[in-house]
Scaffold this motif. Sequence first.
Motif, mmCIF file in Angstrom:
data_model
loop_
_atom_site.group_PDB
_atom_site.id
_atom_site.type_symbol
_atom_site.label_atom_id
_atom_site.label_comp_id
_atom_site.label_asym_id
_atom_site.label_seq_id
_atom_site.Cartn_x
_atom_site.Cartn_y
_atom_site.Cartn_z
ATOM 1 N N ASP A 146 0.867 -1.214 0.148
ATOM 2 C CA ASP A 146 -0.025 -0.048 -0.128
ATOM 3 C C ASP A 146 0.831 1.164 -0.008
ATOM 4 O O ASP A 146 1.962 1.351 0.585
ATOM 5 N N SER A 147 0.530 2.176 -0.953
ATOM 6 C CA SER A 147 1.262 3.733 -1.053
ATOM 7 C C SER A 147 2.687 3.374 -1.820
ATOM 8 O O SER A 147 3.264 4.448 -1.834
ATOM 9 N N LEU A 148 3.192 2.077 -2.269
ATOM 10 C CA LEU A 148 4.316 2.207 -2.783
ATOM 11 C C LEU A 148 4.373 2.571 -4.190
ATOM 12 O O LEU A 148 3.089 2.375 -4.869
ATOM 13 N N LEU A 149 5.460 2.895 -4.818
ATOM 14 C CA LEU A 149 5.214 3.352 -6.202
ATOM 15 C C LEU A 149 5.720 2.270 -7.246
ATOM 16 O O LEU A 149 6.453 1.218 -6.852
ATOM 17 N N PHE A 150 5.324 2.581 -8.358
ATOM 18 C CA PHE A 150 5.861 1.846 -9.645
ATOM 19 C C PHE A 150 7.171 2.851 -10.160
ATOM 20 O O PHE A 150 7.024 3.806 -10.431
ATOM 21 N N HIS A 151 8.405 2.406 -9.414
ATOM 22 C CA HIS A 151 9.394 3.459 -9.352
ATOM 23 C C HIS A 151 10.199 3.262 -10.413
ATOM 24 O O HIS A 151 11.316 4.154 -10.592
ATOM 25 N N ARG A 152 10.192 2.330 -11.350
ATOM 26 C CA ARG A 152 10.991 2.015 -12.737
ATOM 27 C C ARG A 152 9.974 1.435 -13.649
ATOM 28 O O ARG A 152 9.453 0.413 -13.628
ATOM 29 N N VAL A 153 10.178 2.441 -14.674
ATOM 30 C CA VAL A 153 9.175 2.056 -15.834
ATOM 31 C C VAL A 153 10.080 2.092 -17.203
ATOM 32 O O VAL A 153 10.583 3.399 -17.396
ATOM 33 N N ILE A 154 10.129 1.252 -18.046
ATOM 34 C CA ILE A 154 10.675 1.201 -19.305
ATOM 35 C C ILE A 154 9.486 0.788 -20.048
ATOM 36 O O ILE A 154 9.125 -0.185 -20.260
ATOM 37 N N PRO A 155 9.369 1.629 -21.400
ATOM 38 C CA PRO A 155 8.419 1.238 -22.200
ATOM 39 C C PRO A 155 8.853 0.075 -23.244
ATOM 40 O O PRO A 155 10.198 -0.084 -23.111
ATOM 41 N N ASN A 156 7.884 -0.755 -23.409
ATOM 42 C CA ASN A 156 8.020 -2.008 -24.479
ATOM 43 C C ASN A 156 9.208 -2.941 -23.682
ATOM 44 O O ASN A 156 9.856 -3.838 -24.094
ATOM 45 N N PHE A 157 9.089 -2.833 -22.036
ATOM 46 C CA PHE A 157 9.839 -3.814 -21.422
ATOM 47 C C PHE A 157 9.177 -4.223 -20.184
ATOM 48 O O PHE A 157 8.362 -5.163 -20.389
ATOM 49 N N ARG A 179 -0.788 1.897 -20.095
ATOM 50 C CA ARG A 179 -1.076 3.284 -19.709
ATOM 51 C C ARG A 179 0.404 3.598 -18.996
ATOM 52 O O ARG A 179 0.997 4.494 -19.229
ATOM 53 N N ILE A 180 0.507 2.801 -17.864
ATOM 54 C CA ILE A 180 1.909 2.962 -16.956
ATOM 55 C C ILE A 180 3.108 2.983 -17.686
ATOM 56 O O ILE A 180 3.934 3.865 -17.617
ATOM 57 N N GLN A 181 3.286 2.176 -18.607
ATOM 58 C CA GLN A 181 4.525 2.065 -19.319
ATOM 59 C C GLN A 181 4.972 2.947 -20.450
ATOM 60 O O GLN A 181 5.747 3.072 -20.954
ATOM 61 N N HIS A 182 3.695 3.759 -20.684
ATOM 62 C CA HIS A 182 3.898 5.029 -21.557
ATOM 63 C C HIS A 182 4.074 6.288 -20.813
ATOM 64 O O HIS A 182 4.164 7.467 -21.395
ATOM 65 N N VAL A 183 4.080 6.356 -19.520
ATOM 66 C CA VAL A 183 4.289 7.566 -18.778
ATOM 67 C C VAL A 183 5.657 8.098 -19.006
ATOM 68 O O VAL A 183 6.642 7.495 -19.230
ATOM 69 N N PHE A 184 5.821 9.452 -18.675
ATOM 70 C CA PHE A 184 6.894 10.193 -19.028
ATOM 71 C C PHE A 184 7.962 9.823 -17.817
ATOM 72 O O PHE A 184 7.412 9.857 -16.598
ATOM 73 N N THR A 185 9.142 9.493 -17.903
ATOM 74 C CA THR A 185 10.107 9.241 -17.010
ATOM 75 C C THR A 185 11.426 10.125 -16.712
ATOM 76 O O THR A 185 11.670 10.795 -17.955
ATOM 77 N N ASP A 186 11.932 10.004 -15.722
ATOM 78 C CA ASP A 186 13.129 10.668 -15.490
ATOM 79 C C ASP A 186 14.416 9.732 -16.029
ATOM 80 O O ASP A 186 14.238 8.848 -16.754
ATOM 81 N N ASP A 187 15.729 10.365 -15.858
ATOM 82 C CA ASP A 187 16.947 9.643 -16.180
ATOM 83 C C ASP A 187 17.075 8.304 -15.167
ATOM 84 O O ASP A 187 18.108 7.553 -15.788
ATOM 85 N N TYR A 188 16.299 8.332 -14.126
ATOM 86 C CA TYR A 188 16.323 7.029 -13.534
ATOM 87 C C TYR A 188 15.282 5.901 -13.959
ATOM 88 O O TYR A 188 14.901 4.870 -13.178
ATOM 89 N N ASP A 189 14.565 6.326 -14.861
ATOM 90 C CA ASP A 189 13.296 5.643 -15.287
ATOM 91 C C ASP A 189 12.250 5.593 -14.299
ATOM 92 O O ASP A 189 11.420 4.758 -14.451
ATOM 93 N N ARG A 190 12.278 6.405 -13.546
ATOM 94 C CA ARG A 190 11.223 6.880 -12.462
ATOM 95 C C ARG A 190 10.251 7.653 -13.117
ATOM 96 O O ARG A 190 10.567 8.933 -13.669
#
Length: 257
Positions: A68-79, A232-243
């Motif tokens: 509960d309340s944890l993030l999807f902290h690493r998101v890489i599209p098409n992965f 939808r999540i795998q398409h969100v905008f991420t930073d240099d850490y894939d967060r």
Amino acid sequence: MNVLMVRHVRMVWVLLTTMLMWPLSLTHAQSHCVLLETTEGNITLLLYDDTPLHTDNFLRLVGEHFYDSLLFHRVIPNFMIQGGDPDSRHAAPGIELGEGDIGYTIAPEFFADETGKPGSSGEPGKPGNSSNTTRTLRHYHRRGVIAMAREGDDVNPERRSSGCQFYIVWGKTFSSQDLAKMQQRLDKMTNGEVVLTAEQIDTYRHVGGTPHLDGQYTVFGEVIGGLDVVDRIQHVFTDDYDRPVDDVRILRATVLK
């Protein structure tokens, strides 16, 4: 093509992908389901009975409200999309995540013949072993499965799973030529233990996934509802850490009775 048309095409494509995956779901005992309520929508997971170490651990953590309340902290599209880092609960924006753990790891459950006893014939393969014996995978990395993350082979030669961090596979589709090259990579990484079956090849060609992870990370369940949310999540905008720049959070995880 306007935005509404793009969204319509994507929704239809996700629906078709789910329909292609559904017959595979019916081959597994459907005993344990978990609902992840996220800021992007709900994801329903079916956990497998033949990976009891991972399934029981995940169910226990869900029951303790660990996720509960944890993030999807690493998101890489098409992965894939990855969550479960306890350090993410109160993480400030822009902080690199992924090192949090729960203080224990889990023995791998890759192959149907594993016994979990060190030194047995069912011991997981390791880089550098000279097994060269093809073994049957319990499950493979097709689109929509859930698996546990882990540390790399250099510090984790037994390929033990994280006790809490998991990922949901999105992946991509592959040509026959791509999969032939992938088999060469798998031969090296698993010492010949993992050979792509006709079913796997067909799935990776038409549905998609991440075949390079087969036999090296434990798959213990699959998405049976909300694959569009994963997309939808795998398409969100991420930073240099894939967060994700805008946090994608698991609001609540519950075991469905």
